[in-house]
Motif scaffolding. Structure first.
Motif, PDB file in Angstrom:
ATOM      1  N   ILE A 152      -6.218   3.767  -3.631  1.00 48.43           N
ATOM      2  CA  ILE A 152      -6.480   5.109  -3.095  1.00 48.43           C
ATOM      3  C   ILE A 152      -7.978   5.392  -3.090  1.00 48.43           C
ATOM      4  O   ILE A 152      -8.508   6.009  -2.160  1.00 48.43           O
ATOM      5  N   CYS A 201       3.715   4.187  -3.424  1.00 50.41           N
ATOM      6  CA  CYS A 201       3.180   5.548  -3.318  1.00 50.41           C
ATOM      7  C   CYS A 201       4.291   6.589  -3.161  1.00 50.41           C
ATOM      8  O   CYS A 201       5.083   6.535  -2.221  1.00 50.41           O
ATOM      9  N   PRO A 202       4.349   7.569  -4.059  1.00 49.86           N
ATOM     10  CA  PRO A 202       5.417   8.563  -3.996  1.00 49.86           C
ATOM     11  C   PRO A 202       5.320   9.477  -2.773  1.00 49.86           C
ATOM     12  O   PRO A 202       6.315  10.103  -2.406  1.00 49.86           O
ATOM     13  N   VAL A 203       4.141   9.572  -2.157  1.00 47.04           N
ATOM     14  CA  VAL A 203       4.033  10.383  -0.943  1.00 47.04           C
ATOM     15  C   VAL A 203       3.787   9.506   0.281  1.00 47.04           C
ATOM     16  O   VAL A 203       3.320   9.973   1.321  1.00 47.04           O
ATOM     17  N   ILE A 248      -1.651   3.099   2.771  1.00 45.60           N
ATOM     18  CA  ILE A 248      -3.025   2.736   2.416  1.00 45.60           C
ATOM     19  C   ILE A 248      -3.524   1.523   3.219  1.00 45.60           C
ATOM     20  O   ILE A 248      -4.655   1.537   3.704  1.00 45.60           O
ATOM     21  N   CYS A 273      -2.670  12.436  -1.447  1.00 42.46           N
ATOM     22  CA  CYS A 273      -2.549  11.787  -2.761  1.00 42.46           C
ATOM     23  C   CYS A 273      -2.341  12.790  -3.886  1.00 42.46           C
ATOM     24  O   CYS A 273      -3.037  13.793  -3.978  1.00 42.46           O
ATOM     25  N   ILE A 274      -1.380  12.500  -4.766  1.00 41.92           N
ATOM     26  CA  ILE A 274      -1.146  13.367  -5.917  1.00 41.92           C
ATOM     27  C   ILE A 274      -1.659  12.725  -7.208  1.00 41.92           C
ATOM     28  O   ILE A 274      -1.333  13.176  -8.302  1.00 41.92           O
ATOM     29  N   ARG A 275      -2.486  11.679  -7.077  1.00 43.06           N
ATOM     30  CA  ARG A 275      -3.195  11.079  -8.218  1.00 43.06           C
ATOM     31  C   ARG A 275      -2.249  10.560  -9.299  1.00 43.06           C
ATOM     32  O   ARG A 275      -2.483  10.783 -10.486  1.00 43.06           O
ATOM     33  N   CYS A 276      -1.201   9.888  -8.864  1.00 42.96           N
ATOM     34  CA  CYS A 276      -0.243   9.400  -9.856  1.00 42.96           C
ATOM     35  C   CYS A 276      -0.699   8.079 -10.462  1.00 42.96           C
ATOM     36  O   CYS A 276      -0.267   7.709 -11.528  1.00 42.96           O
ATOM     37  N   SER A 277      -1.512   7.328  -9.729  1.00 37.80           N
ATOM     38  CA  SER A 277      -2.057   6.025 -10.111  1.00 37.80           C
ATOM     39  C   SER A 277      -1.062   4.871  -9.947  1.00 37.80           C
ATOM     40  O   SER A 277      -1.352   3.753 -10.361  1.00 37.80           O
ATOM     41  N   ALA A 278       0.063   5.103  -9.334  1.00 36.30           N
ATOM     42  CA  ALA A 278       1.014   4.005  -9.115  1.00 36.30           C
ATOM     43  C   ALA A 278       0.383   2.892  -8.273  1.00 36.30           C
ATOM     44  O   ALA A 278       0.607   1.708  -8.522  1.00 36.30           O
ATOM     45  N   CYS A 279      -0.425   3.279  -7.299  1.00 30.65           N
ATOM     46  CA  CYS A 279      -1.018   2.240  -6.436  1.00 30.65           C
ATOM     47  C   CYS A 279      -1.997   1.369  -7.207  1.00 30.65           C
ATOM     48  O   CYS A 279      -2.154   0.188  -6.903  1.00 30.65           O
ATOM     49  N   ILE A 337       1.735   7.190   1.358  1.00 26.57           N
ATOM     50  CA  ILE A 337       0.472   7.013   2.069  1.00 26.57           C
ATOM     51  C   ILE A 337       0.360   5.540   2.454  1.00 26.57           C
ATOM     52  O   ILE A 337       0.455   4.661   1.603  1.00 26.57           O
TER      53      ILE A 337
END
Ligand code: SF4
Lengths: 210, 533
Positions: free
Chosen positions: B359, B395-397, B401, B330-336, B399
């Motif tokens: 996340i 999620c940009p990476v 979830i 997780c890169i903590r973007c908050s999109a999820c 994940i």
């Protein structure tokens, strides 16, 4: 006592042994090595900067001093700071106070300046980003941060199409600041406010023939 | 160390009773309380909708968005696989460039290291850049307990800190506050603030600027987190908007950066991926206003004393789980968060952890465990989801979830003996107006995943719809993700019919259903048993 470093590294090795996974190959199928003609890069870069509410002044190299002086006059900037390595000819038409920066000038004195004028290391058209890397014509990071107006001169030849292309130009070890418009916050009810702690005004002078 | 047949010891979770990785009550109960906060729901609804739209615009305009996601996912996976060598390389490079690297087994150790470093400077104050890692370990509380005053400098964090409150969103931590509340907080808590201050956001921001400017100029020590740490070069990065990050990273004499060990990237070149993925996914901007990259100490430019604290605090425990490990990407973007129907209703506080939303529901139990005490609130987190899959898509990476949640539900069931249906029903009853549909969705998705294995295809409708679909010879949703099927007319119709039927036969499990019209926007949810202990 085992030190924390050995413990943490030991835990990581244990974790990887408990749940081994095959080696990964990184697929880099995204766009790299893009080349755009000058006109397109200028148009894209300008569009993005305006979107961020930066002020954009395209010019030719021979007009640099005049444009710099015009911008500073338009904004009422009477006292400006400059990095020690800035091309002095850029200030030929400016008649206000010019303080060359030095490492021992404390930050509160930078706060008394109306504006700062710097060059730049590179730019990215697709994201409207300016890169400063602390070279002599850009100065230390505090200088381009504390004054409320930042006038940044960008040569079009240093503006790349996208992020991969521009990062390839940088020297990783240099202190690098990416600037995309003036500082902003949307922390209060998601309403955008331009200008919090960084310079509230960003003016980008793009020299089309350099 | 007593290892049996060479089996390595399982790394420990974040120690119980420390930091901010566990709430005081289970998710359904906390969610129920938060649902009563109309202000919160209105603000959240506005925020998530706005950011969602912006994100879709700027991700949609990149023709190679999916290729960037693939690269981002693979880079993080590769980094996790090679974590020991990368961290050692990072340490070497930072040290070569004049920095000092510290290692912390857990939050308490990191807190002590930071406090010791601050004391060594003689300063009794620090300025802080918004950082989830330091929030996770409760650094501010620790610093205060030893006589050091931390000043949060991100506007939202400042609001939260002045109000003695907790952040409710990764990106916009004060989203639960409106302008009138913020004005009042400033009037009450900022010394010397103009008593005529009104509630215009620009004026409120200006008041914060004036207050913090003096701190930036005078404070000798700063504490930051890091978005990325590049092993190859020793370069660290902070991505931000307001310029408070630049101030903290530039003006003080001493900089202390606390970074989770999972933030390491192998190569400088990898930034070309994440500097595209992160801002577009996070704020929906092509680029955030400011990103700072620094490598150790630069003579005559910025802090001349730099410390990097590498934090474990349960990350290695997550790493030891082949499925759960992905949460560390997780890169903590908050999109999820912004796409999650459950988060949108409950807000961040209901999750009880520094990490909220989808996340948070997978990361928190892995960092801190789910069974550290009787009735551990964290054991309810894997059920705080409808498994609809929107988070995975955003999620940009990449994940997955929902699959991680299903895995954690497994683990929870094994350890606690509680039936997943019961727990899921409680979460549903607390959050959704139509719990049956929600529960039907989560069952179809979750159990469907189990039926089909981890390739996320559903071969047939799972219980309780299995009998229903079998007897009606309903076309099973073949070879597609649950989300794709759920989004189809056929999927919706089948689920609705199933849920209605399910209502009739299992009404006692479903205390909230039937009391609220789907169009009812009221928040007077009285769900009875679901919220009781
Ligand atoms: S899990 Fe993915 S979408 Fe959610 S915050 Fe992390 S990177 Fe962003």
């Amino acid at each position: 006592m085992t030190d924390a470093r050995d413990t943490v590294l030991g835990r990581i090795r244990a974790a990887l042994a408990l749940a081994p996974t095959p080696a990964t190959v990184v697929p880099r199928r995204y766009r790299t090595g893009r080349v755009l003609p000058d006109g397109e890069r200028l148009a894209l870069f300008t569009d993005r900067l305006l979107d961020y509410k930066a002020e954009v002044r395209p010019c030719t190299a021979d007009r640099t001093a005049q444009v710099v002086a015009d911008v500073l006059r338009d904004h009422g900037a009477r006292r400006i700071g400059v990095p020690a390595g800035l091309d002095p000819r850029w200030l030929d038409a400016y008649d206000g106070d010019v303080s060359p920066d030095a490492a021992d000038i404390p930050a509160p004195r930078l706060d008394a300046l109306d504006a700062v004028v710097t060059a730049s290391a590179a730019g990215c058209a697709e994201t409207g980003t300016i890169f400063l890397d602390g070279s002599p014509d850009q100065g230390r990071r505090a200088l381009s941060l504390v004054p409320d107006l930042h006038l940044c001169v960008v040569d079009l030849s240093s503006v790349e199409a996208g992020v991969p292309e521009v990062l390839a130009r940088l020297v990783p070890e240099r202190p690098t600041t990416l600037i995309s418009g003036p500082s902003a916050t949307s922390d209060i009810e998601l309403e955008r406010v331009e200008g919090v702690h960084g310079p509230r005004t960003l003016v980008v002078v793009i020299r089309k023939d350099v | 160390m007593s290892t049996f047949l060479g089996m390595p010891a399982r790394p420990p979770r974040s120690p119980y009773g420390t930091g901010n990785l566990r709430g005081d009550e289970p998710f359904p109960r906390a969610a129920h309380r938060e649902l009563g906060n109309g202000q919160l729901r209105r603000n959240l609804g506005k925020a998530t909708t706005t950011i969602r739209t912006k994100r879709l615009n700027v991700t949609g305009e990149l023709p190679d968005w999916e290729a960037l996601r693939d690269a981002g996912s693979a880079i993080k996976t590769d980094a996790m696989n090679r974590l020991p060598e990368l961290l050692e390389q990072l340490e070497r490079k930072v040290t070569e460039h004049g920095g000092t690297v510290h290692w912390a087994r857990d939050g308490a150790e990191a807190n002590e290291i930071v406090a010791r470093l601050v004391k060594a400077t003689g300063s009794s104050e620090v300025i802080k850049v918004k950082s989830m890692a330091t929030q996770e370990i409760g650094l501010n509380e620790h610093l205060e307990s030893v006589g050091i005053t931390p000043y949060e400098t991100d506007l939202a964090e400042l609001i939260v800190q002045l109000a003695h409150d907790k952040p409710s969103h990764i990106l916009v931590p004060a989203i639960h506050r409106n302008r009138d509340e913020i004005r009042q907080i400033f009037l009450d808590r900022i010394p010397g603030v103009d008593p005529e201050l009104d509630n215009v956001p620009a004026h409120l921001a200006a008041a914060a600027r004036a207050y913090l400017r003096e701190k930036f100029m005078a404070t000798k020590v700063a504490v930051s987190g890091a978005n990325f740490g590049v092993a190859e070069t020793g370069t660290l990065s902070v991505v931000e908007s307001e310029g408070n990050g630049r101030m903290c990273l530039t003006l003080p004499d001493t900089l202390i950066t606390v970074m989770g060990i999972e933030k390491v990237l192998p190569r400088y070149q990898d930034l070309e991926v994440f500097l595209q993925l992160l801002p577009r996914s996070s704020t929906g901007e092509r680029m955030n206003p400011y990103t700072s990259l620094w490598t150790g100490v630069t003579p005559d430019d910025g802090p001349q004393d730099f410390h990097l604290v590498l934090l474990d605090n349960g990350r290695t425990a997550a790493l030891a789980d082949a499925v759960g490990r992905a949460a560390l990407n997780c890169i903590r973007c908050s999109a999820c968060l912004n796409v999650c129907p459950v988060y949108e209703r409950t807000g961040g506080h209901a999750y009880g952890s520094t990490y909220p939303g989808p996340i948070g529901a997978v990361l928190t139990p892995q960092l801190a465990g789910m069974h550290a005490a009787d009735d551990d609130p964290n054991s309810s987190l894997p059920y705080a989801s409808s498994l609809c899959g929107a988070c995975f898509d955003a999620c940009p990476v990449k994940i997955d979830i929902p699959s991680l949640l299903v895995e954690l539900r497994h683990q929870n069931t094994e350890q606690s003996g509680t039936t997943p249906e019961k727990l899921a029903m409680r979460a549903a009853a607390a959050v959704m107006k139509r719990p049956a549909l929600y529960t039907g969705a989560q069952k179809a998705a979750g159990l469907g995943r189990l039926v089909a294995g981890r390739d996320r295809t559903i071969s047939r409708l799972p219980p309780p719809f299995a009998g229903w679909s079998d007897s009606r010879d309903t076309e099973a949703p073949p070879r597609q993700t649950f989300r794709a099927w759920f989004a189809s007319d056929e999927g919706r119709a089948a689920l609705r019919a199933a849920a209605d039927e399910h209502d009739g036969s299992h009404a006692e499990h479903d205390p909230g259903d039937g009391r609220h019209d789907p169009g009812d926007e009221g928040h007077d949810h009285s769900h009875g048993e679901g919220e009781k202990k």
